[in-house]
Every structure is written in C-alpha cells, then in structure tokens.
Design a protein around this motif. Structure first.
Motif, PDB file in Angstrom:
ATOM      1  N   ALA A  95      27.304  25.166  24.289  1.00 63.49           N
ATOM      2  CA  ALA A  95      26.638  23.927  24.671  1.00 63.49           C
ATOM      3  C   ALA A  95      26.025  23.262  23.450  1.00 63.49           C
ATOM      4  O   ALA A  95      25.704  23.928  22.475  1.00 63.49           O
ATOM      5  CB  ALA A  95      25.549  24.236  25.690  1.00 63.49           C
ATOM      6  N   PRO A  96      25.842  21.973  23.507  1.00 57.82           N
ATOM      7  CA  PRO A  96      25.122  21.303  22.428  1.00 57.82           C
ATOM      8  C   PRO A  96      23.653  21.727  22.456  1.00 57.82           C
ATOM      9  O   PRO A  96      23.183  22.316  23.423  1.00 57.82           O
ATOM     10  CB  PRO A  96      25.277  19.824  22.765  1.00 57.82           C
ATOM     11  N   LEU A  97      22.939  21.395  21.408  1.00 57.25           N
ATOM     12  CA  LEU A  97      21.520  21.681  21.339  1.00 57.25           C
ATOM     13  C   LEU A  97      20.812  20.951  22.480  1.00 57.25           C
ATOM     14  O   LEU A  97      21.022  19.767  22.694  1.00 57.25           O
ATOM     15  CB  LEU A  97      20.965  21.213  19.995  1.00 57.25           C
ATOM     16  N   THR A  98      20.008  21.683  23.229  1.00 60.50           N
ATOM     17  CA  THR A  98      19.156  21.084  24.255  1.00 60.50           C
ATOM     18  C   THR A  98      17.712  21.332  23.842  1.00 60.50           C
ATOM     19  O   THR A  98      17.444  21.966  22.825  1.00 60.50           O
ATOM     20  CB  THR A  98      19.429  21.702  25.643  1.00 60.50           C
ATOM     21  N   ARG A  99      16.808  20.878  24.638  1.00 64.30           N
ATOM     22  CA  ARG A  99      15.397  21.027  24.293  1.00 64.30           C
ATOM     23  C   ARG A  99      14.978  22.489  24.150  1.00 64.30           C
ATOM     24  O   ARG A  99      14.192  22.833  23.282  1.00 64.30           O
ATOM     25  CB  ARG A  99      14.562  20.341  25.360  1.00 64.30           C
ATOM     26  N   HIS A 100      15.513  23.368  25.000  1.00 64.77           N
ATOM     27  CA  HIS A 100      15.083  24.758  25.030  1.00 64.77           C
ATOM     28  C   HIS A 100      16.162  25.760  24.624  1.00 64.77           C
ATOM     29  O   HIS A 100      15.906  26.961  24.656  1.00 64.77           O
ATOM     30  CB  HIS A 100      14.593  25.127  26.432  1.00 64.77           C
ATOM     31  N   LEU A 101      17.332  25.286  24.269  1.00 69.92           N
ATOM     32  CA  LEU A 101      18.428  26.207  24.016  1.00 69.92           C
ATOM     33  C   LEU A 101      19.406  25.650  22.993  1.00 69.92           C
ATOM     34  O   LEU A 101      19.757  24.469  23.034  1.00 69.92           O
ATOM     35  CB  LEU A 101      19.179  26.467  25.333  1.00 69.92           C
ATOM     36  N   ARG A 102      19.835  26.513  22.111  1.00 70.58           N
ATOM     37  CA  ARG A 102      20.945  26.226  21.205  1.00 70.58           C
ATOM     38  C   ARG A 102      21.932  27.366  21.378  1.00 70.58           C
ATOM     39  O   ARG A 102      21.548  28.539  21.337  1.00 70.58           O
ATOM     40  CB  ARG A 102      20.454  26.165  19.761  1.00 70.58           C
ATOM     41  N   VAL A 103      23.191  27.042  21.596  1.00 73.19           N
ATOM     42  CA  VAL A 103      24.232  28.049  21.782  1.00 73.19           C
ATOM     43  C   VAL A 103      25.238  27.895  20.658  1.00 73.19           C
ATOM     44  O   VAL A 103      25.684  26.779  20.372  1.00 73.19           O
ATOM     45  CB  VAL A 103      24.942  27.891  23.150  1.00 73.19           C
ATOM     46  N   ARG A 104      25.581  29.011  20.025  1.00 73.61           N
ATOM     47  CA  ARG A 104      26.565  28.972  18.946  1.00 73.61           C
ATOM     48  C   ARG A 104      27.285  30.304  18.855  1.00 73.61           C
ATOM     49  O   ARG A 104      26.855  31.293  19.445  1.00 73.61           O
ATOM     50  CB  ARG A 104      25.893  28.621  17.626  1.00 73.61           C
ATOM     51  N   GLN A 105      28.378  30.317  18.120  1.00 75.68           N
ATOM     52  CA  GLN A 105      29.128  31.537  17.862  1.00 75.68           C
ATOM     53  C   GLN A 105      28.737  32.071  16.484  1.00 75.68           C
ATOM     54  O   GLN A 105      28.581  31.299  15.541  1.00 75.68           O
ATOM     55  CB  GLN A 105      30.633  31.269  17.903  1.00 75.68           C
ATOM     56  N   ASP A 106      28.594  33.387  16.374  1.00 76.41           N
ATOM     57  CA  ASP A 106      28.271  34.017  15.098  1.00 76.41           C
ATOM     58  C   ASP A 106      28.816  35.441  15.105  1.00 76.41           C
ATOM     59  O   ASP A 106      28.442  36.236  15.960  1.00 76.41           O
ATOM     60  CB  ASP A 106      26.754  34.028  14.877  1.00 76.41           C
ATOM     61  N   ARG A 107      29.734  35.727  14.208  1.00 75.39           N
ATOM     62  CA  ARG A 107      30.306  37.069  14.043  1.00 75.39           C
ATOM     63  C   ARG A 107      30.842  37.652  15.352  1.00 75.39           C
ATOM     64  O   ARG A 107      30.634  38.816  15.675  1.00 75.39           O
ATOM     65  CB  ARG A 107      29.289  38.018  13.418  1.00 75.39           C
ATOM     66  N   GLY A 108      31.523  36.820  16.119  1.00 74.91           N
ATOM     67  CA  GLY A 108      32.134  37.285  17.358  1.00 74.91           C
ATOM     68  C   GLY A 108      31.186  37.370  18.544  1.00 74.91           C
ATOM     69  O   GLY A 108      31.566  37.866  19.601  1.00 74.91           O
ATOM     70  N   HIS A 109      29.970  36.913  18.394  1.00 71.78           N
ATOM     71  CA  HIS A 109      28.979  36.927  19.464  1.00 71.78           C
ATOM     72  C   HIS A 109      28.617  35.496  19.842  1.00 71.78           C
ATOM     73  O   HIS A 109      28.639  34.604  19.006  1.00 71.78           O
ATOM     74  CB  HIS A 109      27.698  37.629  19.013  1.00 71.78           C
TER      75      HIS A 109
END
Length: 126
Positions: free
Chosen positions: A6-20
């Motif tokens: 998901a894009p950055l929201t007020r309370h959450l940032r979701v991203r991929q890092d090292r397979g997680h």
C-alpha cells in the motif's frame, strides 16, 4: 493473487525488504489507526507463506488497539508456514507486551535489521 504494498498512509507504510513485507506502524496506534491498518494487515497476511515484519519504531502511542493488531497478525500468519517478526524498542510498549504475555508469543527485535537478518527458523531474539 500477489499482494502489492500500500502507499504511505497516516498510520502505516508497507514495503518489501529482503523478501519480507514490512508493515511500519506510525504515530498513534489507537482505534482510528486500527480501522485504517486492518485491511492492509489482512492483505499482507493472506498468503499462507507470508513473511511479515511489523515495525513499531515510529510509534508514539500504542494502546489495546495496537495489541489487537499484533494478535490478529500472529493468528493469521501462524496458521500456516508463514513467519512474523516484531520490531520494538520503546520501553512503554515493551512493558505492555510483557504484561500481556505477547512478548512470549511474539518476541520483539530491537531493530529492523536484526529482525530481517535472522535465519528462517527463528522468530525472535534468544
């Protein structure tokens, strides 16, 4: 179906890092934040082999709603071969995790790098 962060929201940032998939909670994690985070949390944990890290480093306030989110993620990921790690170093949040017993079920790592660099067989610091 592949989960797209998901894009950055007020309370959450979701991203991929090292397979997680890293779910970075931000700001005040209360009932309003919980409502915003749940759909993204559910999408991220939908795959049976999900590899999730919940990062609480940028959290300023954490209440029962935050604990519900952690229990929800743990329940969804541990039903299959997935892996869930938690990053938390804030003394008050760590105290809440200890008091509720969640720190035994989901041992917190002090940094994101520590959580991501662990072998697949471990789920928290020893």
């Amino acid at each position: 179906m592949r989960y797209e962060p998901a894009p950055l929201t007020r309370h959450l940032r979701v991203r991929q890092d090292r397979g997680h998939t890293v779910l970075e909670f931000r700001g005040e994690i209360d009932i309003a934040a919980e409502a915003e985070i749940v759909p993204h949390l559910d999408m991220a944990t939908a795959a049976p082999d999900a590899r999730i890290v919940i990062d609480l480093t940028r959290v300023e306030f954490f209440d029962l709603s935050g604990l519900r989110l952690l229990y929800r993620a743990r329940h969804r990921v541990t039903d299959g071969p997935g892996r869930l790690s938690l990053v938390c170093a804030h003394p008050m949040t760590l105290r809440m995790l200890r008091i509720t017993g969640l720190s035994r079920l989901l041992p917190p790592w002090p940094t994101l790098d520590a959580a991501l660099d662990q072998p697949e067989s471990t789920s928290g610091p020893v």
